[in-house]
Design a protein around this motif. Structure first.
Motif, PDB file in Angstrom:
ATOM      1  N   LEU A 158      97.204 -40.997  48.196  1.00  0.00           N
ATOM      2  CA  LEU A 158      98.266 -41.455  47.289  1.00  0.00           C
ATOM      3  C   LEU A 158      98.861 -42.775  47.765  1.00  0.00           C
ATOM      4  O   LEU A 158      99.021 -43.725  46.984  1.00  0.00           O
ATOM      5  N   LEU A 159      99.149 -42.866  49.067  1.00  0.00           N
ATOM      6  CA  LEU A 159      99.703 -44.109  49.600  1.00  0.00           C
ATOM      7  C   LEU A 159      98.712 -45.260  49.445  1.00  0.00           C
ATOM      8  O   LEU A 159      99.096 -46.392  49.131  1.00  0.00           O
ATOM      9  N   GLY A 160      97.437 -44.956  49.660  1.00  0.00           N
ATOM     10  CA  GLY A 160      96.431 -46.008  49.527  1.00  0.00           C
ATOM     11  C   GLY A 160      96.334 -46.541  48.105  1.00  0.00           C
ATOM     12  O   GLY A 160      96.256 -47.756  47.886  1.00  0.00           O
ATOM     13  N   LEU A 161      96.329 -45.630  47.132  1.00  0.00           N
ATOM     14  CA  LEU A 161      96.237 -46.060  45.738  1.00  0.00           C
ATOM     15  C   LEU A 161      97.481 -46.855  45.323  1.00  0.00           C
ATOM     16  O   LEU A 161      97.379 -47.894  44.654  1.00  0.00           O
ATOM     17  N   ILE A 162      98.651 -46.367  45.716  1.00  0.00           N
ATOM     18  CA  ILE A 162      99.883 -47.105  45.405  1.00  0.00           C
ATOM     19  C   ILE A 162      99.850 -48.476  46.068  1.00  0.00           C
ATOM     20  O   ILE A 162     100.194 -49.502  45.460  1.00  0.00           O
ATOM     21  N   GLY A 163      99.429 -48.497  47.312  1.00  0.00           N
ATOM     22  CA  GLY A 163      99.383 -49.765  48.036  1.00  0.00           C
ATOM     23  C   GLY A 163      98.434 -50.761  47.407  1.00  0.00           C
ATOM     24  O   GLY A 163      98.745 -51.958  47.305  1.00  0.00           O
ATOM     25  N   LEU A 164      97.259 -50.283  46.962  1.00  0.00           N
ATOM     26  CA  LEU A 164      96.310 -51.193  46.315  1.00  0.00           C
ATOM     27  C   LEU A 164      96.916 -51.792  45.039  1.00  0.00           C
ATOM     28  O   LEU A 164      96.763 -52.994  44.778  1.00  0.00           O
ATOM     29  N   ALA A 165      97.582 -50.952  44.246  1.00  0.00           N
ATOM     30  CA  ALA A 165      98.185 -51.452  43.007  1.00  0.00           C
ATOM     31  C   ALA A 165      99.280 -52.468  43.305  1.00  0.00           C
ATOM     32  O   ALA A 165      99.350 -53.534  42.672  1.00  0.00           O
ATOM     33  N   LEU A 166     100.130 -52.168  44.280  1.00  0.00           N
ATOM     34  CA  LEU A 166     101.218 -53.099  44.609  1.00  0.00           C
ATOM     35  C   LEU A 166     100.662 -54.386  45.218  1.00  0.00           C
ATOM     36  O   LEU A 166     101.172 -55.483  44.933  1.00  0.00           O
ATOM     37  N   ALA A 167      99.641 -54.271  46.052  1.00  0.00           N
ATOM     38  CA  ALA A 167      99.076 -55.466  46.672  1.00  0.00           C
ATOM     39  C   ALA A 167      98.425 -56.370  45.636  1.00  0.00           C
ATOM     40  O   ALA A 167      98.578 -57.602  45.681  1.00  0.00           O
ATOM     41  N   ALA A 168      97.693 -55.764  44.695  1.00  0.00           N
ATOM     42  CA  ALA A 168      97.053 -56.574  43.654  1.00  0.00           C
ATOM     43  C   ALA A 168      98.102 -57.308  42.831  1.00  0.00           C
ATOM     44  O   ALA A 168      97.987 -58.515  42.574  1.00  0.00           O
TER      45      ALA A 168
END
Length: 794
Positions: free
Chosen positions: A6-16
């Motif tokens: 979950l943290l990884g998916l959220i992080g990818l979206a925020l980073a993009a």
């Protein structure tokens, strides 16, 4: 593993999204946070303690960044802190496992603290925020209640002064919770989305004369009701209809003078009954008349007692308002606001279909003899010396600023005050003649007898933002501190500015200064270097936007709103539209303040006003590109052709992907200003989420008082109450006028967007509060209700 993914998916979206925002010159927070969340997620998935510490860095950094960016303001903090608090709770609950049980007690204690903070935050969502509390204006002892006969609700603003103040004291802050439905009437006409009249809206404020309530529907059916029972006395179907914008905000009333109502015998000895003067015979039938303008541009009169047409008025009871206007395409011109009846005249302007083309009907304002319908005078902005019908082959000056809202009148001064709109087209003005810049978005005082201009005050220089003056002026005598009073005119605007003028000469009472504003570069356009600001009156919440003020219900739509903001053209107030890059208008062209106007508590000198705080987005579209796209035939959003100019305009609102406004709440408020001190007495968000659904379908049907965009206006009473119903949730509310506290509300069957009114029945002495409820603008729920309330036991 689950938390790590979950943290990884959220992080990818925020980073993009963060990369995109950073390249636009925006905050680096989302990029940095996204990267840290991805790293934290990887370590959580590997069951490494470093995953927790990486998340702790995100948590602490987010709290510090949020406080730095928005301080302790509640709603701006919610989308910033709610996600990290929620994820932090799970991270703390997993900490004992990651640490092999070494920090079990501190971890659970920390989780308990976060849970308490989240619970407190959740509870705080149901408490109003953004509240302003000021020194309450003192209320003198209430005067003796006004006799019902002396205080009917005879005009749109109750009186010609437009203050929406009722001198009644039967319903008070102490007993308002005893209000109950006295009667409900159904008009039989349901309008709006999903009906055969999707552009129609019920914005009618009923009129009360004696024991009768008079109302009109959006398609101009006129209905008379018993004021005590709501029983129908008569109705007239006029057959009026417009393709796009059906409205009837109010009616007018005229009493024929006694001498004119009695037919005189002819000088040749013919009996009075056969005197060949139709107007005299008609006056006997129509001694008391209801006056209505229609959405197919007619001015009509009906006998107040029977509903019969007053055939001596105009041609068989009707005056064609298109006469003298030249070409009027279907639904391009008609009045939407109540006619003004004063001094034996009916004075009326008209609404012109915005954004269609450069050549549209005139904004001329006309006065007709209230008994015969003959033209008394015309105020033609482009030909002010000619006050009659145009000569053969000519028309009133076309495409001049129009008066679509309601005027106010000072009978003692002999002046009518006209709030003007804009010249077509709204968002490009390179083609506009000098008369447009002279009169657009102004208040103009005109002599009641002659129609000659006495003074004018312009609220916008070279208006290319559709900042019409939308509201009825309010007239009130402000104490001057020396034992006398200053005759004032209070004018609210779409800009959110409130101008206070001396109504005898138009000079500002509250200071106004010209300030430099952004300039544009669109080919063929010209720009005003400065604009007028009412610096002597409070700003009610329309500070310039910034990236930090962008909002969203989640981390992601807040990020999307920040990206949108950075992609758009915005340099503050009066940023002009341009080709290609969308431009933010804030306040938007829906307001600020709009047609609902204000109320003034005349006992305390307190101005009560509601507002809208939703930015619009406008993009100019070159003619060649625009002509390939079908124009939107609605009013507001979509492609507006602006034909015969170099550019069309495409209009939207600044909304998040979930369909909520991109700037932080509140999006609508009710405010009170002491007109003597010019200080805010109170300000409160208006409306909850309970009945709201966005265009994307997102809904949170909870009574969260976030403050929603408003329509219509408030009404105040001598007992210290303010009634309001133009919220997006389905309630009629009563507020204490001294504090703004909500002290009563009644659930409506559908939303309302009309101003409530109050009256005392001369037959029973009972005070009623009445409201038309046809549906809130943003809701698909529509109805045809007129509802009256009274105290239990009356």
């Amino acid at each position: 593993m689950t938390l790590g993914i979950l943290l990884g998916l959220i992080g990818l979206a925020l980073a993009a999204g963060g990369v995109r925002l950073a390249t636009l010159g925006g905050s680096w927070y989302y990029l940095i946070t996204g990267v840290l969340l991805v790293l934290s997620g990887v370590q959580f998935a590997r069951q490494r303690l470093s995953g927790f510490w990486l998340y702790a860095a995100v948590f602490v950094g987010t709290v510090l960044w949020s406080l730095w960016e928005v301080g302790t303001a509640f709603w701006p903090l919610v989308p910033r802190l709610a996600p990290v608090l929620t994820l932090g709770l799970f991270a703390l609950l997993l900490l004992p496992r990651l640490s092999a049980g070494r920090v079990r007690a501190p971890a659970y204690a920390g989780a308990a603290v976060l849970a308490l903070v989240m619970a407190a935050g959740g509870a705080s969502m149901f408490v109003p925020h953004g509240v302003v509390e000021g020194p309450a204006a003192s209320r003198p002892a209430a005067a003796a209640p006004a006799a019902a006969e002396a205080a009917p609700w005879q005009h749109y603003g109750r009186t010609l002064a437009g203050t929406r103040f009722a001198p009644f004291t039967q319903i008070t802050p102490q007993n308002v919770d005893q209000l109950e439905v006295a009667w409900t009437f159904r008009t039989g006409e349901v309008n709006g989305p999903g009906t055969k009249n999707p552009g129609s809206e019920d914005q009618n404020t009923p009129m009360q004369i004696g024991d009768t309530l008079y109302l009109c529907t959006p398609r101009n059916t006129v209905i008379a009701l018993n004021a005590d029972t709501g029983a129908e006395k008569w109705r007239v179907e006029t057959g009026a209809n417009s393709l796009y914008w059906n409205r009837c905000r109010g009616l007018g009333y005229y009493e024929v003078p006694a001498a004119a109502a009695t037919p005189a015998a002819a000088t040749d000895g013919t009996p009075a009954s056969s005197t060949p003067v139709a107007a005299a015979a008609d006056a006997a039938l129509c001694a008391r008349r209801i006056v209505m303008s229609t959405v197919d541009a007619r001015l009509m009169q009906f006998d107040a007692a029977t509903g019969q047409a007053c055939t001596g008025f105009g041609e068989n009871g009707s005056v064609d308002l298109k006469k003298g206007m030249g070409e009027v395409k279907q639904s391009y011109y008609f009045p939407t606001s109540a006619p003004t009846v004063v001094d034996g005249k009916i004075i009326i302007g008209g609404w012109v279909f915005d954004g269609r083309e450069a050549d549209e009907p005139s904004g001329a304002v006309r006065a007709f003899d209230a008994r015969t319908g003959e033209l008394a005078w015309v105020w033609d902005l482009g030909n002010p010396d000619h006050t009659g019908l145009p000569v053969d082959g000519q028309t009133y000056t076309r495409s001049t600023p129009n008066v679509w809202s309601t005027p106010a009148v000072d009978e003692k001064a002999g002046l009518i005050y006209l709030p003007t709109g804009n010249c077509p087209s709204d968002f490009f003005g390179g083609h506009k003649p000098p008369v447009c810049d002279e009169y657009n978005s102004s208040v103009v005082a005109v002599d009641l007898k002659t129609g000659k201009e006495r003074w004018k005050f312009r609220t916008v220089n070279h208006d290319i933002w559709d900042y019409d003056v939308p509201a009825q002026p309010a007239l009130y005598d402000i104490p001057d501190g020396k034992g006398g009073v200053t005759p004032a005119l209070i004018q609210v605007t779409k800009r959110g500015q409130t101008f206070v003028l001396n109504r005898l000469d138009g000079t500002p009472i509250a200071d106004v200064e010209q300030r430099p504003v952004p300039q544009g570069h669109t080919e063929g356009e010209r720009y005003a270097p400065t604009q007028p600001y009412s610096v002597g009156m409070p700003n009610l919440g329309f500070e310039p936007l910034s990236e930090a003020r962008m909002w969203g219900a989640t981390w992601f739509d807040q990020l999307a709103c920040r990206i949108k903001f950075r992609q758009m053209n915005y340099e503050g107030d009066f940023t002009p539209a341009m080709v290609g890059k969308p431009t933010i208008f804030y306040p938007g062209f829906l307001g600020g303040m709009n047609w609902g106007s204000v109320s003034i508590d005349e006992q305390t000198g307190t101005l009560i006003v509601n507002d809208v705080r939703v930015p619009n987005v406008v993009r100019l579209v070159p003619r060649a590109e625009a002509d390939k796209v079908k124009a939107t035939m609605g009013h507001g959003e979509g492609m507006h052709p602006q034909a015969n100019t170099p550019y069309a305009s495409h209009n939207t609102q600044l909304l998040s992907p979930l369909g909520v406004p991109c700037q932080a709440p509140p999006w609508g408020a009710l405010s009170a200003i002491d007109l003597k001190t010019r200080q805010v007495v109170w300000q409160r968000p208006l409306g909850t989420l309970v009945d709201s659904k966005t265009k994307s379908g997102f809904a949170m049907p909870l009574p969260i008082p976030i403050g929603m965009p408003t329509l219509s206006g408030p009404t105040s009473t001598a007992s210290g109450l303010v009634f309001y119903a133009g919220t997006q949730d389905y309630f009629l509310r009563a507020m204490d006028s001294a504090t703004g506290h909500e002290i009563w509300k009644a659930r409506l069957p559908v939303g309302g967007q009309a101003t409530p009114m109050t009256y005392v029945s001369p037959a029973t002495g009972t005070q009623y509060v009445a409201l038309s409820a046809g549906g809130a603008r943003t809701s698909p729920d529509r109805g045809d209700y007129v509802i009256a309330y009274k105290l239990k036991g009356r």
